[in-house]
Design a protein around this motif. Structure first.
Motif, mmCIF file in Angstrom:
data_model
loop_
_atom_site.group_PDB
_atom_site.id
_atom_site.type_symbol
_atom_site.label_atom_id
_atom_site.label_comp_id
_atom_site.label_asym_id
_atom_site.label_seq_id
_atom_site.Cartn_x
_atom_site.Cartn_y
_atom_site.Cartn_z
ATOM 1 N N LYS A 1 -6.300 13.519 -9.124
ATOM 2 C CA LYS A 1 -6.908 12.119 -9.367
ATOM 3 C C LYS A 1 -7.252 11.823 -10.834
ATOM 4 O O LYS A 1 -7.049 10.829 -11.116
ATOM 5 N N SER A 2 -7.388 12.725 -11.553
ATOM 6 C CA SER A 2 -7.811 12.653 -13.069
ATOM 7 C C SER A 2 -6.617 12.126 -13.718
ATOM 8 O O SER A 2 -6.768 11.279 -14.762
ATOM 9 N N LYS A 3 -5.520 12.064 -12.897
ATOM 10 C CA LYS A 3 -4.381 11.432 -13.748
ATOM 11 C C LYS A 3 -4.424 9.771 -13.623
ATOM 12 O O LYS A 3 -3.532 9.138 -14.146
ATOM 13 N N GLY A 4 -4.916 9.327 -12.555
ATOM 14 C CA GLY A 4 -5.229 8.150 -12.607
ATOM 15 C C GLY A 4 -4.282 7.464 -11.532
ATOM 16 O O GLY A 4 -3.882 6.082 -11.484
ATOM 17 N N ASN A 5 -3.438 8.047 -11.129
ATOM 18 C CA ASN A 5 -2.288 7.689 -10.156
ATOM 19 C C ASN A 5 -2.488 7.802 -8.598
ATOM 20 O O ASN A 5 -1.574 7.740 -7.805
ATOM 21 N N VAL A 6 -3.510 8.042 -8.157
ATOM 22 C CA VAL A 6 -3.819 8.271 -6.819
ATOM 23 C C VAL A 6 -4.366 7.019 -6.129
ATOM 24 O O VAL A 6 -5.537 6.774 -6.765
ATOM 25 N N ALA A 7 -4.069 6.160 -5.242
ATOM 26 C CA ALA A 7 -4.456 5.034 -4.975
ATOM 27 C C ALA A 7 -5.523 5.242 -4.038
ATOM 28 O O ALA A 7 -6.656 4.458 -3.916
ATOM 29 N N VAL A 8 -5.539 6.139 -2.814
ATOM 30 C CA VAL A 8 -6.437 6.324 -1.817
ATOM 31 C C VAL A 8 -6.527 7.893 -1.765
ATOM 32 O O VAL A 8 -5.926 8.539 -1.801
ATOM 33 N N ALA A 9 -7.862 8.293 -1.721
ATOM 34 C CA ALA A 9 -8.566 9.647 -1.418
ATOM 35 C C ALA A 9 -9.838 9.573 -0.287
ATOM 36 O O ALA A 9 -9.929 8.389 -0.065
ATOM 37 N N LEU A 10 -10.250 10.857 -0.223
ATOM 38 C CA LEU A 10 -11.396 10.826 0.904
ATOM 39 C C LEU A 10 -12.728 11.252 0.032
ATOM 40 O O LEU A 10 -12.491 12.191 -0.883
ATOM 41 N N GLU A 11 -13.806 10.748 0.504
ATOM 42 C CA GLU A 11 -15.088 11.299 -0.009
ATOM 43 C C GLU A 11 -15.918 11.449 1.309
ATOM 44 O O GLU A 11 -15.955 10.519 2.246
ATOM 45 N N PHE A 12 -16.432 12.710 1.363
ATOM 46 C CA PHE A 12 -17.203 13.158 2.703
ATOM 47 C C PHE A 12 -18.528 12.419 2.571
ATOM 48 O O PHE A 12 -19.147 12.359 3.628
ATOM 49 N N THR A 13 -19.106 12.301 1.738
ATOM 50 C CA THR A 13 -20.398 11.860 1.730
ATOM 51 C C THR A 13 -20.495 10.791 0.558
ATOM 52 O O THR A 13 -21.211 11.024 -0.572
ATOM 53 N N SER A 14 -20.020 9.672 0.927
ATOM 54 C CA SER A 14 -19.944 8.526 0.088
ATOM 55 C C SER A 14 -21.503 7.948 -0.045
ATOM 56 O O SER A 14 -22.330 8.019 1.092
ATOM 57 N N LYS A 15 -21.868 7.518 -1.205
ATOM 58 C CA LYS A 15 -23.420 7.167 -1.140
ATOM 59 C C LYS A 15 -23.621 6.087 -2.178
ATOM 60 O O LYS A 15 -22.578 5.763 -3.079
ATOM 61 N N PRO A 16 -24.626 5.143 -2.180
ATOM 62 C CA PRO A 16 -24.912 4.180 -3.154
ATOM 63 C C PRO A 16 -24.825 4.588 -4.563
ATOM 64 O O PRO A 16 -25.266 5.511 -5.104
ATOM 65 N N GLY A 17 -23.986 4.072 -5.329
ATOM 66 C CA GLY A 17 -23.626 4.154 -6.824
ATOM 67 C C GLY A 17 -22.546 5.367 -7.023
ATOM 68 O O GLY A 17 -22.391 5.592 -8.158
ATOM 69 N N GLY A 18 -21.875 6.032 -5.788
ATOM 70 C CA GLY A 18 -21.340 6.963 -6.038
ATOM 71 C C GLY A 18 -19.922 6.684 -6.746
ATOM 72 O O GLY A 18 -19.228 7.440 -7.227
ATOM 73 N N GLU A 19 -19.367 5.335 -6.528
ATOM 74 C CA GLU A 19 -18.261 4.710 -7.060
ATOM 75 C C GLU A 19 -18.226 5.105 -8.618
ATOM 76 O O GLU A 19 -16.990 5.241 -9.127
#
Length: 517
Positions: free
Chosen positions: A302-320
């Motif tokens: 993801k650090s390369k900036g070329n992943v459009a969609v990935a998974l987050e198991f514990t999304s939270k307010p402000g986590g973006e």
């Protein structure tokens, strides 16, 4: 925020990255209320322990913890600044030893096995450093009420009593001190905002993994340099089923089942056939990166900036905001694909090595990390003016390439004491409390599995899972061929015995708690 090869409970029964934050304490405790945080963040606040510090013999502590990436070349500089402050407070210094996610579990295990000296470590109930197995082998120190009242009373005062039972191990004792963060798990897709806007994706239409397929097809056809869906060994698990409660937690049951009957993993495996077929078709269509079953950490990709969609198991307010940093500076949005479940307070904690020569001072350090806003923001963000600049009482602006960026507030202490970063809403902590309060509380809350009678079977199944799970979840193998083999090996390796034991423990728990008539 990755699948490590830990125990079966990590991979099947795990509480995945689930944390809690419900903080409020007096000014004397140095921790502002969540609604005010961090009104005095970064200020060096008085503490009763500081007046006694000269009376204490000087000690050196060691703290090991996981990080998603190297904190930077100024790690030593920040460590020195921390030690100046700790000398004033508790006449102690601490050597910080950050380890990558992939390093953490093997290193922690090796250090404990060798009796290597360290004092403080990060742990969780079901993920990295899964603490019950280490407790079973006597690795961690019991943290008694007397110790807490003497050395960490302010930090304990932040924890509502109703959450404290979640810290209990199988033997009914406490071996970890919780770190305040989000206490609800919401599985979400993390999608780069530029593609959402470019292709007019309505986030509200995404309710499950299936709903993202047309978007990925569009990306594949129009963005040749972009990976539509990025997966790795530490980031598979798109499957969700909203008809079940607790899917992906300790165990699950059907929402409409008054008996709360345990759904075993063999049944779950059968029910996921369509999902595995979908993953296979996506992999063959080129939506998923070819090396998904090989690379260990999705953040490297993801650090390369070329992943459009990935998974987050514990999304939270402000986590973006943290996800934006991980995604090469590209802004992201969350698309929830599961219900929100309250997962307890024990998803992230600090533990004390039973061999520590200074357990009392270590607990005093834990107290400061959870109550002292200056120390917490120093270890999280570095030195003001060098690694970040304050924009007001609540917000900071990290300095790009400053030399220190651990990106791990969730590792160090009460996150309500953290500065907010650009892109986070001013009401991030209030929204976090609302999420914790509104999340579904599963009947399994407080239930844990005693592994004593199934240790051998768990070891066997762990090996089988390592052989098949990532390959099937990433779509890199044909489920028509591999799924029957996987199931057959699970049965042969003791999965049925595990499920019988778990079900018996669950039935006993239900009766004791009066969950069923």
């Amino acid at each position: 925020m990755k699948k490590t090869k830990a125990s079966l409970l990590v991979q099947w029964f795990a509480l995945v990255l689930c944390f809690t934050i419900i903080a409020a304490c007096s000014n004397k405790g140095n921790t502002p209320n969540a609604t005010d945080a961090p009104s005095n963040a970064g200020e060096k606040t008085p503490d009763t322990a500081a007046t006694d510090a000269p009376k204490l013999p000087e000690v050196k502590l060691t703290f090991i913890y996981p990080v998603s990436s190297n904190p930077g070349p100024d790690q030593k500089l920040v460590n020195e600044e921390i030690n100046k402050y700790l000398k004033e407070k508790i006449n102690a210094t601490v050597e910080l030893k950050p380890l990558t996610f992939d390093e953490y579990e093997p290193k922690l295990n090796a250090m404990l096995a060798a009796g290597e000296n360290f004092d403080l470590a990060w742990s969780s109930k079901g993920w990295l450093g899964n603490y019950q197995p280490y407790i079973d082998r006597g690795a961690y120190l019991e943290i008694t009420d007397d110790m807490i009242s003497k050395y960490a009373p302010e930090a304990r005062a932040n924890i509502p009593d109703k959450f404290w039972p979640d810290m209990l191990a199988v033997d009914g004792k406490v071996y970890g001190f919780p770190i305040y963060q989000v206490a609800a798990k919401t599985k979400s897709l993390v999608i780069q905002k530029r593609f959402v806007e470019k292709y007019n994706l309505d986030i509200n239409t995404i309710q499950s993994y299936k709903d993202i397929e047309p978007f990925m097809k569009t990306l594949k056809e129009n963005e040749p340099d972009i990976i539509p869906l990025g997966l790795a060994q530490n980031s598979w698990g798109l499957y969700t089923d909203r008809t079940k409660v607790g899917e992906g937690l300790v165990l699950s049951y059907k929402k409409d089942d008054p008996s709360l009957k345990y759904i075993g993993n063999l049944q779950m495996l059968d029910e996921k056939k369509e999902y595995y077929d979908t993953m296979r078709s996506w992999y063959q269509a080129g939506y998923i990166n070819d090396d998904a079953p090989i690379i260990q950490n999705i953040n490297d990709l993801k650090s390369k900036g070329n992943v459009a969609v990935a998974l987050e198991f514990t999304s939270k307010p402000g986590g973006e905001v943290g996800e934006t940093t991980v995604n090469g500076g590209n802004e992201v949005v969350y698309a929830p694909i599961s219900d929100s479940y309250f997962t307890g307070i024990a998803g992230a904690m600090h533990v004390i090595n039973k061999s520590s020569k200074n357990p009392e001072r270590t607990l005093m350090l834990i107290n400061l990390l959870n109550t002292d806003t200056y120390l917490y923001n120093l270890i999280c963000n570095g030195i003001e003016g060098k690694h970040y600049n304050k924009t007001d009482d609540k917000f900071i602006e990290p300095i790009k390439d400053s030399g220190y960026a651990p990106n791990g507030d969730w590792v160090f202490g009460n996150q309500f004491n953290a500065y907010l970063k650009p892109g986070q809403a001013a009401d991030t902590w209030e929204r976090t409390i609302e999420l914790n309060d509104s999340a579904i509380v599963p009947a399994t809350s407080g239930f844990g599995v005693n592994e004593e009678n199934i240790k051998a079977e768990i070891a066997n199944i762990t090996a089988i899972n390592n052989e098949y799970q990532v390959a099937l979840e990433s779509g890199s193998v044909d489920p028509a061929k591999e799924l029957p083999k996987y199931r057959e090996k699970m049965v042969a390796s003791g999965q049925e015995k595990i499920e019988k034991e778990v079900e018996a423990q669950w039935d006993k728990f239900k009766q004791e708690k009066g969950l069923v008539k």
